[in-house]
Design a protein around this motif. Structure first.
Motif, PDB file in Angstrom:
ATOM      1  N   GLY A 115      40.100 -23.431  -6.840  1.00  0.00           N
ATOM      2  CA  GLY A 115      41.245 -22.520  -6.800  1.00  0.00           C
ATOM      3  C   GLY A 115      42.124 -22.672  -8.023  1.00  0.00           C
ATOM      4  N   GLY A 116      43.421 -22.424  -7.861  1.00  0.00           N
ATOM      5  CA  GLY A 116      44.346 -22.511  -8.980  1.00  0.00           C
ATOM      6  C   GLY A 116      44.722 -21.126  -9.489  1.00  0.00           C
ATOM      7  N   ASN A 117      45.339 -21.105 -10.653  1.00  0.00           N
ATOM      8  CA  ASN A 117      45.788 -19.853 -11.263  1.00  0.00           C
ATOM      9  C   ASN A 117      44.592 -19.154 -11.907  1.00  0.00           C
ATOM     10  N   ARG A 118      43.992 -18.248 -11.161  1.00  0.00           N
ATOM     11  CA  ARG A 118      42.808 -17.542 -11.632  1.00  0.00           C
ATOM     12  C   ARG A 118      43.115 -16.045 -11.665  1.00  0.00           C
ATOM     13  N   PRO A 119      43.486 -15.523 -12.844  1.00  0.00           N
ATOM     14  CA  PRO A 119      43.753 -14.080 -12.937  1.00  0.00           C
ATOM     15  C   PRO A 119      42.471 -13.272 -12.774  1.00  0.00           C
ATOM     16  N   ASN A 120      42.646 -11.967 -12.701  1.00  0.00           N
ATOM     17  CA  ASN A 120      41.496 -11.084 -12.445  1.00  0.00           C
ATOM     18  C   ASN A 120      40.445 -11.183 -13.546  1.00  0.00           C
ATOM     19  N   ARG A 121      40.854 -11.352 -14.765  1.00  0.00           N
ATOM     20  CA  ARG A 121      39.894 -11.444 -15.862  1.00  0.00           C
ATOM     21  C   ARG A 121      39.001 -12.671 -15.700  1.00  0.00           C
ATOM     22  N   LEU A 122      39.595 -13.761 -15.277  1.00  0.00           N
ATOM     23  CA  LEU A 122      38.802 -14.965 -15.071  1.00  0.00           C
ATOM     24  C   LEU A 122      37.871 -14.810 -13.872  1.00  0.00           C
ATOM     25  N   LYS A 123      38.311 -14.100 -12.864  1.00  0.00           N
ATOM     26  CA  LYS A 123      37.447 -13.843 -11.709  1.00  0.00           C
ATOM     27  C   LYS A 123      36.273 -12.946 -12.092  1.00  0.00           C
ATOM     28  N   VAL A 124      36.507 -12.019 -13.027  1.00  0.00           N
ATOM     29  CA  VAL A 124      35.416 -11.168 -13.509  1.00  0.00           C
ATOM     30  C   VAL A 124      34.365 -12.008 -14.236  1.00  0.00           C
ATOM     31  N   VAL A 125      34.808 -12.970 -15.023  1.00  0.00           N
ATOM     32  CA  VAL A 125      33.870 -13.863 -15.714  1.00  0.00           C
ATOM     33  C   VAL A 125      33.026 -14.627 -14.705  1.00  0.00           C
ATOM     34  N   GLU A 126      33.666 -15.144 -13.666  1.00  0.00           N
ATOM     35  CA  GLU A 126      32.935 -15.872 -12.631  1.00  0.00           C
ATOM     36  C   GLU A 126      31.892 -14.982 -11.962  1.00  0.00           C
ATOM     37  N   ALA A 127      32.294 -13.751 -11.640  1.00  0.00           N
ATOM     38  CA  ALA A 127      31.358 -12.831 -10.985  1.00  0.00           C
ATOM     39  C   ALA A 127      30.197 -12.467 -11.907  1.00  0.00           C
ATOM     40  N   PHE A 128      30.492 -12.213 -13.171  1.00  0.00           N
ATOM     41  CA  PHE A 128      29.429 -11.847 -14.119  1.00  0.00           C
ATOM     42  C   PHE A 128      28.442 -12.986 -14.313  1.00  0.00           C
ATOM     43  N   ILE A 129      28.923 -14.215 -14.361  1.00  0.00           N
ATOM     44  CA  ILE A 129      28.035 -15.361 -14.543  1.00  0.00           C
ATOM     45  C   ILE A 129      27.097 -15.503 -13.353  1.00  0.00           C
ATOM     46  N   ILE A 130      27.636 -15.315 -12.153  1.00  0.00           N
ATOM     47  CA  ILE A 130      26.800 -15.408 -10.957  1.00  0.00           C
ATOM     48  C   ILE A 130      25.758 -14.290 -10.935  1.00  0.00           C
TER      49      ILE A 130
END
Length: 198
Positions: A115-130
């Motif tokens: 968790g932590g401070n994860r803005p939408n852009r960082l969440k997009v990176v996580e989704a794209f990597i998966i």
């Protein structure tokens, strides 16, 4: 061959999708890393993510994206030539990119769990990597599927042609004898004066 056309038809759209996903993920990961660097020296809007993001996830993601883009460029070259030589480079870079993406995917899962401070852009990176972990594997499999018969026929075709030519040459080989009334002597054969009969 049908299998070559099927594999090539699957690899081409996967190649385009992977290139776009790698490029977007690299840009967003670079933005997040730059923001964390600025926050470390007291500038910008503050750091994003958690303790996994700065030291592990973002650097590994950027490396995986760069290698992934290199695999896409090697794949484009292979789609243009579609030969065994280009397949080796495309498959090798794709395999390395997939392994790096798997590592980045593990860090992304850990980051999501932390968790932590994860803005939408960082969440997009996580989704794209998966997503890329699956798409890169499909692209790697499609490379070998599309070249199974095509590479075999390409190699045997050249060898068969050379073999037929050599076999035909050996089959049609004959000795040209000169026209003599007393004996037949091969052309180019020099008689020994001491033994004219030999």
């Amino acid at each position: 061959m049908p299998s070559a056309g099927l594999g090539r038809g699957l690899a081409t759209p996967l190649l385009v999708i992977n290139f776009c996903l790698y490029l977007i993920a690299a840009c967003l990961a670079g933005w997040a890393l730059n923001r964390n660097f600025d926050a470390g020296i007291g500038q910008g809007e503050g750091a994003v993510g958690n303790n996994v993001t700065q030291g592990f996830f973002l650097p590994v993601t950027l490396i995986a994206c760069m290698v992934g883009l290199a695999s896409c460029l090697a794949g484009i070259h292979h789609m243009r030539l579609f030969r065994s030589e280009s397949l080796a480079a495309a498959a090798a870079t794709s395999l390395i990119a997939w392994l790096l993406v798997l590592l980045a995917m593990g860090l992304a899962c850990k980051q999501i769990h932390t968790g932590g401070n994860r803005p939408n852009r960082l969440k997009v990176v996580e989704a794209f990597i998966i997503i890329l972990a699956l798409f890169e594997l499909l692209y790697l499999l499609s490379l070998h599927l599309g070249f199974g018969r095509a590479g075999h026929n390409h190699g045997t075709g050249a060898g068969t042609g050379a073999g037929i030519g050599m076999a035909g040459h050996a089959h049609n080989h004959h000795t040209d004898y000169g026209h003599h009334t007393d004996m037949k002597i091969p052309v180019g054969h020099v008689q020994n004066p001491a033994h004219p009969g030999y």
